[in-house]
Design a protein around this motif. Structure first.
Motif, PDB file in Angstrom:
ATOM      1  N   ILE A 215      45.970  44.477  37.712  1.00  0.00           N
ATOM      2  CA  ILE A 215      47.335  43.969  37.610  1.00  0.00           C
ATOM      3  C   ILE A 215      47.602  42.775  38.057  1.00  0.00           C
ATOM      4  CG2 ILE A 215      50.027  44.475  37.908  1.00  0.00           C
ATOM      5  CD1 ILE A 215      49.044  47.066  36.922  1.00  0.00           C
ATOM      6  N   HIS A 216      47.840  41.810  37.346  1.00  0.00           N
ATOM      7  CA  HIS A 216      48.089  40.405  37.833  1.00  0.00           C
ATOM      8  C   HIS A 216      49.480  40.062  37.961  1.00  0.00           C
ATOM      9  CE1 HIS A 216      43.629  40.014  38.042  1.00  0.00           C
ATOM     10  NE2 HIS A 216      43.557  40.557  36.986  1.00  0.00           N
ATOM     11  N   SER A 217      50.409  40.796  37.281  1.00  0.00           N
ATOM     12  CA  SER A 217      51.731  40.593  37.339  1.00  0.00           C
ATOM     13  C   SER A 217      52.600  41.831  36.794  1.00  0.00           C
ATOM     14  CB  SER A 217      51.955  39.491  36.341  1.00  0.00           C
ATOM     15  OG  SER A 217      53.665  39.456  36.101  1.00  0.00           O
ATOM     16  N   GLU A 223      56.156  36.057  34.675  1.00  0.00           N
ATOM     17  CA  GLU A 223      55.569  35.368  36.034  1.00  0.00           C
ATOM     18  C   GLU A 223      53.958  35.550  36.070  1.00  0.00           C
ATOM     19  OE1 GLU A 223      57.988  36.887  38.548  1.00  0.00           O
ATOM     20  OE2 GLU A 223      57.208  38.916  38.808  1.00  0.00           O
ATOM     21  N   ASP A 224      53.264  34.768  36.456  1.00  0.00           N
ATOM     22  CA  ASP A 224      51.819  34.988  36.366  1.00  0.00           C
ATOM     23  C   ASP A 224      51.060  35.431  37.836  1.00  0.00           C
ATOM     24  OD1 ASP A 224      51.971  32.621  37.726  1.00  0.00           O
ATOM     25  OD2 ASP A 224      50.567  31.510  36.494  1.00  0.00           O
ATOM     26  N   PHE A 225      52.050  35.954  38.696  1.00  0.00           N
ATOM     27  CA  PHE A 225      51.729  36.745  39.991  1.00  0.00           C
ATOM     28  C   PHE A 225      52.386  37.864  40.221  1.00  0.00           C
ATOM     29  CE2 PHE A 225      55.285  35.159  42.335  1.00  0.00           C
ATOM     30  CZ  PHE A 225      55.867  34.405  41.433  1.00  0.00           C
ATOM     31  N   LEU A 226      51.798  38.416  41.482  1.00  0.00           N
ATOM     32  CA  LEU A 226      52.287  39.536  41.547  1.00  0.00           C
ATOM     33  C   LEU A 226      53.315  39.650  42.974  1.00  0.00           C
ATOM     34  CD1 LEU A 226      51.249  42.527  40.612  1.00  0.00           C
ATOM     35  CD2 LEU A 226      49.952  42.403  42.503  1.00  0.00           C
ATOM     36  N   ILE A 261      45.805  48.997  43.926  1.00  0.00           N
ATOM     37  CA  ILE A 261      45.372  48.274  42.832  1.00  0.00           C
ATOM     38  C   ILE A 261      44.049  47.923  42.911  1.00  0.00           C
ATOM     39  CG2 ILE A 261      46.081  46.301  41.236  1.00  0.00           C
ATOM     40  CD1 ILE A 261      48.681  46.050  42.693  1.00  0.00           C
ATOM     41  N   GLU A 262      43.033  48.164  42.215  1.00  0.00           N
ATOM     42  CA  GLU A 262      41.785  47.855  42.025  1.00  0.00           C
ATOM     43  C   GLU A 262      41.377  46.732  41.062  1.00  0.00           C
ATOM     44  OE1 GLU A 262      40.039  52.355  43.340  1.00  0.00           O
ATOM     45  OE2 GLU A 262      39.570  51.570  41.206  1.00  0.00           O
ATOM     46  N   TYR A 263      40.395  45.764  41.552  1.00  0.00           N
ATOM     47  CA  TYR A 263      40.140  44.458  40.798  1.00  0.00           C
ATOM     48  C   TYR A 263      38.798  44.452  40.705  1.00  0.00           C
ATOM     49  CZ  TYR A 263      45.004  43.017  41.667  1.00  0.00           C
ATOM     50  OH  TYR A 263      46.408  42.919  41.728  1.00  0.00           O
ATOM     51  N   GLU A 264      38.046  43.856  39.683  1.00  0.00           N
ATOM     52  CA  GLU A 264      36.818  43.613  39.359  1.00  0.00           C
ATOM     53  C   GLU A 264      35.909  44.800  39.754  1.00  0.00           C
ATOM     54  OE1 GLU A 264      36.098  39.297  39.898  1.00  0.00           O
ATOM     55  OE2 GLU A 264      38.062  39.349  41.060  1.00  0.00           O
ATOM     56  N   ILE A 273      44.037  46.100  46.528  1.00  0.00           N
ATOM     57  CA  ILE A 273      45.014  45.885  47.466  1.00  0.00           C
ATOM     58  C   ILE A 273      45.358  47.121  47.703  1.00  0.00           C
ATOM     59  CG2 ILE A 273      47.313  45.137  47.552  1.00  0.00           C
ATOM     60  CD1 ILE A 273      46.668  42.482  45.913  1.00  0.00           C
ATOM     61  N   VAL A 274      45.605  47.696  48.952  1.00  0.00           N
ATOM     62  CA  VAL A 274      46.295  48.982  49.235  1.00  0.00           C
ATOM     63  C   VAL A 274      47.645  48.742  50.066  1.00  0.00           C
ATOM     64  CG1 VAL A 274      46.020  51.066  50.769  1.00  0.00           C
ATOM     65  CG2 VAL A 274      43.879  50.049  49.556  1.00  0.00           C
TER      66      VAL A 274
END
Ligand SMILES: *[C@@H]1O[C@H](CO)[C@@H](O)[C@H](O)[C@H]1NC(C)=O
Ligand SMILES: *[C@@H]1O[C@H](CO)[C@@H](O)[C@H](O)[C@H]1NC(C)=O
Length: 473
Positions: A215-217, A223-226, A261-264, A273-274
């Motif tokens: 999730i990036h937003s 918006e392009d951020f979280l 949120i898990e990335y890559e 991110i926890v």
């Protein structure tokens, strides 16, 4: 004669206004290293004994970089960039609040908003997180909670409050004010909790929906951020205070209190991110089922056997001995005779840190894989940096410096309140392709006490007023 004096004053006021406004609109340039993402070439410039003329040069070169449209600030676009704000604690206005305090509270929203604007425009972060204690008190009514959320959203973060207006329209009381529908939220919560508990081994039909991916937003159209809002003791209370009402309105207006949120994930460099509501980890709690739900969250998180690096965002810092940070260990319980709320007798009333055993359990569950990570917390307004060293299979010890192969850094982000100089925390995550690990660096970018901001605004008004008055004298 008078005209001459007024004119002289006008020039003087103009000069002060220009200086003050240049300062508040370029303040990060006075601390270019602290107020920029960490990247290897910038760090090379880190020199200890700069002369005044070096500092002036550095200031102007930073201003040029920022305002010249040169995006040197985000030059390594594989890096992760997170802005963290500590404990804004915005206050409320009551019928008896004196006018001066009302003005102060009003201005304070814009002071915080100025910090956010400056840092957001300068640094273009992927994640903006507020480390809990968004508001100054957990003892406020629903309508006030909604009104403060609206200020938080529109004045600090400059975004459209329609989504929370919608929530209000769906949850009105007789006076047409927002009222958290906690019976409904609570029924749903218990339904999910019971279903998850009954089906512990199999997948339950109902779930809390703790997990996200890439999730990036939350709102890609806007918006392009979280933006991540974390629960603080002033937002939902300590576990001895937290009621269904507290939890309902937080969920209604700020979103979930626990998630990952898990990335890559399918790459060589996974990270996550926890977000953890660590107020509801220990008790005795007023509603023990909330504590149960937090542990279910941690168990589910742990079962994922994630093999990347973790950024843990939470409010109350982990256990550490006295003397490492401004706050030492301090846990309080409601006395046996706590009139008029005798039902709270013996419950957890406040804590500076999590208890030692809970800290160990949580660190083991989240940082089990031994990969480097970082913990960001709030609560202690003074800020602090410590290292949790893994000492045995289950014990972690906080120290000032790294003392073990397996460790996690904990950053308590210094408050963004004016008394603490309006700080912003910058976290840079860089994937080191030699060691194949994520490296996390933190720096703190200070602004100034709120009076400086006030001065810049008020002197502008006085200057305009003085020049206009010259038309009449
Ligand atoms: C919240 O704002 C509304 C609309 O401005 C107002 O009517 C209400 O009284 C406020 N609530 C409190 C508790 O001040
Ligand atoms: C947190 O608050 C911001 C602004 O108030 C809002 O835009 C955002 O969606 C919230 N985050 C979540 C996860 O709801």
């Amino acid at each position: 004669m008078l005209r001459c004096a007024v004119k002289r004053f006008a020039y003087f006021a103009t000069f002060l206004t220009i200086v003050a406004n240049i300062y508040i609109y370029t303040y990060p340039s006075f601390h270019p290293e602290q107020c920029s993402w960490s990247c290897s070439n910038k760090n090379a410039l880190l020199q200890k004994d700069l002369t005044l003329s070096d500092k002036v040069k550095r200031y102007f070169s930073d201003v040029r970089e920022q305002w010249g449209g040169n995006h040197a600030f985000a030059d390594n676009d594989k890096d992760i960039h997170i802005l963290a704000f500590g404990d804004p604690q915005i206050k409320g206005i009551w019928p008896k609040t004196p006018y001066v305090s009302r003005l102060d509270t009003y201005g304070n929203d814009y002071y915080l908003g100025h910090i956010y604007d400056m840092m957001q425009q300068r640094l273009n972060p992927q994640v903006v997180t507020v480390m809990g204690d968004l508001f100054s008190s957990q003892w406020i009514g629903d309508s006030e909670f909604h009104n403060r959320t609206k200020r938080y959203i529109s004045r600090i973060f400059k975004r459209d409050p329609t989504s929370i207006e919608k929530v209000k329209q769906q949850n009105l009381d007789e006076q047409g004010q927002y009222k958290a529908n906690w019976p409904e939220w609570g029924d749903r919560f218990n339904e999910i909790l019971n279903s998850v508990k009954e089906n512990e081994t199999e997948n339950s039909e109902l779930s809390f929906g703790f997990g996200y991916e890439n999730i990036h937003s939350w709102n890609p159209d806007l918006e392009d951020f979280l933006i991540i809002n974390i629960t603080g003791n002033h937002d939902v209370g300590y576990s001895g205070d937290a009621t269904y009402q507290h939890m309902t309105r937080f969920h209604d207006l700020f979103g979930k209190d626990n998630y990952w949120i898990e990335y890559e994930t399918n790459t060589t460099h996974p990270w996550r991110i926890v977000v953890l509501n660590d107020l509801l980890l220990e008790g005795p709690a007023l509603q023990p089922e909330f504590v149960e739900a937090t542990w279910i969250f941690l168990n589910q998180l742990n079962e994922r056997k994630f093999n990347g690096s973790t950024v843990l965002l939470t409010h109350v810092p982990f256990y550490k001995r006295e003397g490492l940070c401004v706050d030492g260990p301090d846990t309080r319980f409601y006395p046996d005779t706590h009139a008029p709320e005798s039902y709270k007798a013996g419950l957890l009333r406040s804590q500076n840190h999590l208890s030692e055993s809970v800290s160990n359990r949580v660190l083991n569950m989240i940082f089990e894989n031994g990969k480097p990570g970082i913990i960001l917390t709030g609560h202690d307004h003074e800020g602090c940096e410590t290292v949790y060293n893994k000492r045995s299979s289950s014990a972690w010890e906080a120290t000032r410096n790294i003392e073990s192969d397996v460790f996690v850094k904990e950053i308590t982000v210094k408050s963004m309140m004016g008394e603490f100089n309006g700080n912003t925390g910058l976290i840079t995550g860089h994937f080191n392709t030699d060691s194949m690990t994520w490296e996390w660096t933190f720096s703190l970018c200070p602004f100034a006490i709120q009076h400086v901001w006030w001065f810049a605004k008020v002197s502008l008004l006085i200057t305009i007023f003085t020049w206009s008055s010259l038309l009449f004298v």
